[in-house]
Scaffold this motif. Sequence first.
Motif, PDB file in Angstrom:
ATOM      1  N   ALA A 284       0.884  -1.146  -0.008  1.00 27.37           N
ATOM      2  CA  ALA A 284       0.014   0.009   0.007  1.00 27.37           C
ATOM      3  C   ALA A 284       0.935   1.222  -0.082  1.00 27.37           C
ATOM      4  O   ALA A 284       2.116   1.213   0.377  1.00 27.37           O
ATOM      5  N   TYR A 285       0.382   2.306  -0.700  1.00 29.64           N
ATOM      6  CA  TYR A 285       1.152   3.646  -0.675  1.00 29.64           C
ATOM      7  C   TYR A 285       0.140   4.754   0.228  1.00 29.64           C
ATOM      8  O   TYR A 285      -1.112   4.555  -0.235  1.00 29.64           O
ATOM      9  N   GLU A 286       0.726   5.277   0.774  1.00 30.22           N
ATOM     10  CA  GLU A 286       0.071   6.533   1.467  1.00 30.22           C
ATOM     11  C   GLU A 286       0.853   7.807   1.292  1.00 30.22           C
ATOM     12  O   GLU A 286       2.184   7.730   1.574  1.00 30.22           O
ATOM     13  N   LYS A 287      -0.016   8.926   0.878  1.00 33.03           N
ATOM     14  CA  LYS A 287       1.062  10.119   0.550  1.00 33.03           C
ATOM     15  C   LYS A 287       0.403  11.147   1.430  1.00 33.03           C
ATOM     16  O   LYS A 287      -0.976  11.210   1.173  1.00 33.03           O
ATOM     17  N   PHE A 288       1.075  12.267   2.026  1.00 36.61           N
ATOM     18  CA  PHE A 288       0.449  13.306   2.269  1.00 36.61           C
ATOM     19  C   PHE A 288       0.861  14.472   1.335  1.00 36.61           C
ATOM     20  O   PHE A 288       2.041  14.677   1.247  1.00 36.61           O
ATOM     21  N   LYS A 289      -0.234  14.908   0.464  1.00 33.98           N
ATOM     22  CA  LYS A 289      -0.106  15.677  -0.589  1.00 33.98           C
ATOM     23  C   LYS A 289       0.363  17.265  -0.162  1.00 33.98           C
ATOM     24  O   LYS A 289      -0.419  17.555   0.922  1.00 33.98           O
TER      25      LYS A 289
ATOM     26  N   SER B 253       1.064  21.504  -5.038  1.00 31.58           N
ATOM     27  CA  SER B 253       1.479  20.789  -6.395  1.00 31.58           C
ATOM     28  C   SER B 253       1.066  19.331  -6.405  1.00 31.58           C
ATOM     29  O   SER B 253       1.179  18.754  -7.354  1.00 31.58           O
ATOM     30  N   ARG B 254       0.523  18.718  -5.387  1.00 33.61           N
ATOM     31  CA  ARG B 254       0.001  17.289  -5.148  1.00 33.61           C
ATOM     32  C   ARG B 254       1.223  16.313  -5.244  1.00 33.61           C
ATOM     33  O   ARG B 254       1.187  15.325  -5.233  1.00 33.61           O
ATOM     34  N   PHE B 255       2.560  16.959  -5.065  1.00 34.87           N
ATOM     35  CA  PHE B 255       3.732  16.041  -4.875  1.00 34.87           C
ATOM     36  C   PHE B 255       3.681  15.479  -3.760  1.00 34.87           C
ATOM     37  O   PHE B 255       2.659  16.210  -2.607  1.00 34.87           O
ATOM     38  N   ALA B 256       4.254  14.527  -3.039  1.00 36.80           N
ATOM     39  CA  ALA B 256       4.396  13.969  -1.977  1.00 36.80           C
ATOM     40  C   ALA B 256       5.170  14.998  -0.835  1.00 36.80           C
ATOM     41  O   ALA B 256       6.454  15.272  -1.228  1.00 36.80           O
ATOM     42  N   LEU B 257       4.399  15.483   0.115  1.00 34.69           N
ATOM     43  CA  LEU B 257       5.375  16.111   1.248  1.00 34.69           C
ATOM     44  C   LEU B 257       5.974  14.924   2.048  1.00 34.69           C
ATOM     45  O   LEU B 257       7.282  15.082   2.283  1.00 34.69           O
ATOM     46  N   VAL B 258       5.408  13.846   2.119  1.00 34.56           N
ATOM     47  CA  VAL B 258       6.021  12.797   2.521  1.00 34.56           C
ATOM     48  C   VAL B 258       4.926  11.425   1.702  1.00 34.56           C
ATOM     49  O   VAL B 258       3.608  11.880   1.973  1.00 34.56           O
ATOM     50  N   GLY B 259       5.460  10.351   1.001  1.00 35.30           N
ATOM     51  CA  GLY B 259       4.829   9.452   0.886  1.00 35.30           C
ATOM     52  C   GLY B 259       5.620   8.107   1.070  1.00 35.30           C
ATOM     53  O   GLY B 259       6.638   7.965   1.023  1.00 35.30           O
ATOM     54  N   VAL B 260       4.887   7.159   1.841  1.00 38.39           N
ATOM     55  CA  VAL B 260       5.383   5.885   2.200  1.00 38.39           C
ATOM     56  C   VAL B 260       4.905   4.757   1.384  1.00 38.39           C
ATOM     57  O   VAL B 260       3.436   4.495   1.558  1.00 38.39           O
TER      58      VAL B 260
ATOM     59  N   ALA C 258      14.956  12.946  12.566  1.00 33.47           N
ATOM     60  CA  ALA C 258      14.986  13.765  11.762  1.00 33.47           C
ATOM     61  C   ALA C 258      16.282  14.142  10.880  1.00 33.47           C
ATOM     62  O   ALA C 258      16.358  15.019  10.018  1.00 33.47           O
ATOM     63  N   ASP C 259      17.315  13.505  11.344  1.00 32.04           N
ATOM     64  CA  ASP C 259      18.595  13.833  10.564  1.00 32.04           C
ATOM     65  C   ASP C 259      18.550  13.651   9.397  1.00 32.04           C
ATOM     66  O   ASP C 259      18.390  12.616   8.831  1.00 32.04           O
ATOM     67  N   GLY C 260      19.100  14.674   8.368  1.00 28.23           N
ATOM     68  CA  GLY C 260      19.292  14.481   7.260  1.00 28.23           C
ATOM     69  C   GLY C 260      18.068  14.690   6.478  1.00 28.23           C
ATOM     70  O   GLY C 260      17.899  14.555   5.100  1.00 28.23           O
ATOM     71  N   LEU C 261      16.735  14.923   6.908  1.00 30.57           N
ATOM     72  CA  LEU C 261      15.636  15.006   6.183  1.00 30.57           C
ATOM     73  C   LEU C 261      15.414  16.427   5.890  1.00 30.57           C
ATOM     74  O   LEU C 261      16.294  17.364   6.450  1.00 30.57           O
ATOM     75  N   ASN C 262      14.434  16.641   5.009  1.00 29.03           N
ATOM     76  CA  ASN C 262      14.198  18.176   4.163  1.00 29.03           C
ATOM     77  C   ASN C 262      13.459  19.120   5.308  1.00 29.03           C
ATOM     78  O   ASN C 262      12.461  18.220   5.889  1.00 29.03           O
ATOM     79  N   SER C 263      13.882  20.245   5.402  1.00 22.30           N
ATOM     80  CA  SER C 263      13.232  21.430   6.249  1.00 22.30           C
ATOM     81  C   SER C 263      13.042  22.299   5.201  1.00 22.30           C
ATOM     82  O   SER C 263      13.833  22.682   4.568  1.00 22.30           O
ATOM     83  N   ASP C 264      11.782  22.862   5.114  1.00 23.93           N
ATOM     84  CA  ASP C 264      11.586  23.639   3.945  1.00 23.93           C
ATOM     85  C   ASP C 264      10.372  24.510   4.396  1.00 23.93           C
ATOM     86  O   ASP C 264       9.698  24.117   5.516  1.00 23.93           O
ATOM     87  N   LEU C 265       9.609  25.291   3.676  1.00 25.49           N
ATOM     88  CA  LEU C 265       8.502  26.152   4.068  1.00 25.49           C
ATOM     89  C   LEU C 265       7.302  25.311   4.278  1.00 25.49           C
ATOM     90  O   LEU C 265       6.296  25.804   4.891  1.00 25.49           O
ATOM     91  N   HIS C 266       7.227  24.377   3.869  1.00 27.02           N
ATOM     92  CA  HIS C 266       6.225  23.331   3.864  1.00 27.02           C
ATOM     93  C   HIS C 266       5.893  22.643   5.295  1.00 27.02           C
ATOM     94  O   HIS C 266       5.035  22.325   5.773  1.00 27.02           O
TER      95      HIS C 266
ATOM     96  N   GLU D 265      11.449  17.504  11.346  1.00 30.43           N
ATOM     97  CA  GLU D 265      10.874  16.712  12.706  1.00 30.43           C
ATOM     98  C   GLU D 265       9.529  16.244  12.076  1.00 30.43           C
ATOM     99  O   GLU D 265       9.083  15.149  12.433  1.00 30.43           O
ATOM    100  N   TYR D 266       8.710  17.276  11.526  1.00 29.86           N
ATOM    101  CA  TYR D 266       7.473  17.036  11.024  1.00 29.86           C
ATOM    102  C   TYR D 266       7.423  15.797  10.012  1.00 29.86           C
ATOM    103  O   TYR D 266       6.386  14.794  10.082  1.00 29.86           O
ATOM    104  N   ARG D 267       8.343  16.063   9.052  1.00 31.44           N
ATOM    105  CA  ARG D 267       8.554  14.768   8.205  1.00 31.44           C
ATOM    106  C   ARG D 267       8.817  13.532   8.593  1.00 31.44           C
ATOM    107  O   ARG D 267       8.285  12.460   8.397  1.00 31.44           O
ATOM    108  N   ALA D 268       9.599  13.437   9.827  1.00 29.32           N
ATOM    109  CA  ALA D 268      10.143  12.046  10.640  1.00 29.32           C
ATOM    110  C   ALA D 268       8.742  11.645  11.166  1.00 29.32           C
ATOM    111  O   ALA D 268       8.780  10.435  10.920  1.00 29.32           O
ATOM    112  N   HIS D 269       7.884  12.588  11.634  1.00 31.55           N
ATOM    113  CA  HIS D 269       6.718  11.899  12.435  1.00 31.55           C
ATOM    114  C   HIS D 269       5.911  11.399  11.407  1.00 31.55           C
ATOM    115  O   HIS D 269       5.223  10.517  11.394  1.00 31.55           O
ATOM    116  N   LEU D 270       5.730  12.173  10.180  1.00 34.03           N
ATOM    117  CA  LEU D 270       4.942  11.954   9.185  1.00 34.03           C
ATOM    118  C   LEU D 270       5.283  10.302   8.661  1.00 34.03           C
ATOM    119  O   LEU D 270       4.219   9.642   8.207  1.00 34.03           O
TER     120      LEU D 270
END
Lengths: 263, 154
Positions: free
Chosen positions: A172-177, A181-188, A234-242, A246-251
């Motif tokens: 299964a694939y889950e994405k937080f769009k 842009s509808r690109f994945a903020l995070v997709g797993v 969260a080490d090495g993950l993206n931080s940007d305006l979106h 840490e938020y991405r790591a949690h997602l």
Amino acid sequence: MQAFQLHQPNSVASATQQRAGKDDARFLAGGQSLLAAMRLGLNSASELIDLSKIPGLAGIKVDGNGIVIGAMTRHADVAASADVKRLIPALAALAGSIGDRQVRNMGTIGGSIANADPAADYPAAVLGLGATVQTNKRAIAADDFFKGFYETALAEDELITSVRFPVPTKGAYEKFKNPASRFALVGVFVAQTAGGVRVAVTGAAGSVFRVSAIEAALAGNWSAAAAKAVRVSADGLNSDLHASAEYRAHLITVLAARAVAAS
Amino acid sequence: MTIHISMKVNGKAVSADVAASTTLVEFIREHLRLTGTHVGCNTAQCGACTVHVDGRAVKSCNMLAAQASGAEVTTIEGLASANGDMHPMQAAFKEHHGLQCGFCTPGMVMSALELKGRFPNATDEQIREALDGNFCRCTGYQNIVKAVKAGLAA
Ligand SMILES: Cc1cc2nc3c(=O)[nH]c(=O)nc-3n(C[C@H](O)[C@H](O)[C@H](O)COP(=O)(O)OP(=O)(O)OC[C@H]3O[C@@H](n4cnc5c(N)ncnc54)[C@H](O)[C@@H]3O)c2cc1C
Ligand code: FES
Ligand code: FES
């Protein structure tokens, strides 16, 4: 758009010949990433080699315990394919979640994978299912294909011809769009495959990557709770305006858990 | 570099020598003078430039004219009947106030018509999903969905 020469070859051999030895030439598939980037001045090319006139590069075939998708197959056709929906429904749903209808009518799987946008969807399926990328030169395992930020194992004059996805036991694939842009903020993408449990994450770092801690947890106990209990750094993950790293790591754990529940 | 292209646009065979970098929307608007297809963003975001290529809705600003060579293209001008009667989808937009300034409308109508081929009885949700790539800065979408629903049924 800046001027360029356009070739419209009708075979893989002549397409790769036209590309060979030219730094500034590019293959053109659906053009949904490349043409927009060229018009924005983010990319340039003195020669484009249009792949759309090459017969046999588009199409979907069931092959033993796998599905082979031609490089020029449009996202909309993967999303609508009865074979993909039956054998790997998560892949059909992923293709149907890319961008919008018009983008899915033009964009191709080969273009998406070659482009290796860090927030693109297909790379998560390729890595999550342990697919094999077939080129005019060789077969490349998913684990060896994605090399970094917009970087792949492809040589300059190497053309993707198809991608083979083994049918998983579960997937299964889950994405937080990103809603704009509808690109994945995070997709797993989570999958139980013949080679074990695989968990691939897109959108969170410079390139798609696997999360071995979640894979190990799910190998012992395929449950949403097991995925959720893992702490991802969260080490090495993206931080940007979106979103922050840490938020991405949690997602990642939240989406992995949702994907397991949906599988 | 110029390149020779030929295609059918709204049923008529056309051909021309154009710069290789000519986008399909430039060809349609500037060479064929069919200005019903609009350019909002020119970067594949807004959908105002949506036309059909071999029956599929695409953003004509994000495609080379040469990529459509050999194809059948339909633009908003190709919908009304020869006597000028609007296509039922166009009539539904008028009837249900599916437009205000009208800038997005040609693209909306072309996307809605592709949906008709796939889901003639589309739900509101399917309509909204199909129009995901078409932006409107005026209407708030409510009446567009209403219009598409009526146009699908017509
Ligand atoms: C508005 C918009 C929204 C989008 N949203 C999403 C989204 O939510 N998720 C997502 O994943 N993507 C999204 N995309 C990107 C889209 O999926 C593209 O279709 C895809 O990234 C590139 O595929 P393409 O066929 O259009 O390739 P092109 O743009 O033609 O090519 C991309 C790159 O790949 C190379 N290439 C192409 N084909 C091959 C091949 N067979 N072998 C080797 N190299 C090749 C080209 O030289 C180029 O460098 C979006 C695009 C737009 C315009
Ligand atoms: S003008 Fe083509 S998408 Fe906006
Ligand atoms: S009616 Fe004005 S943008 Fe849609």
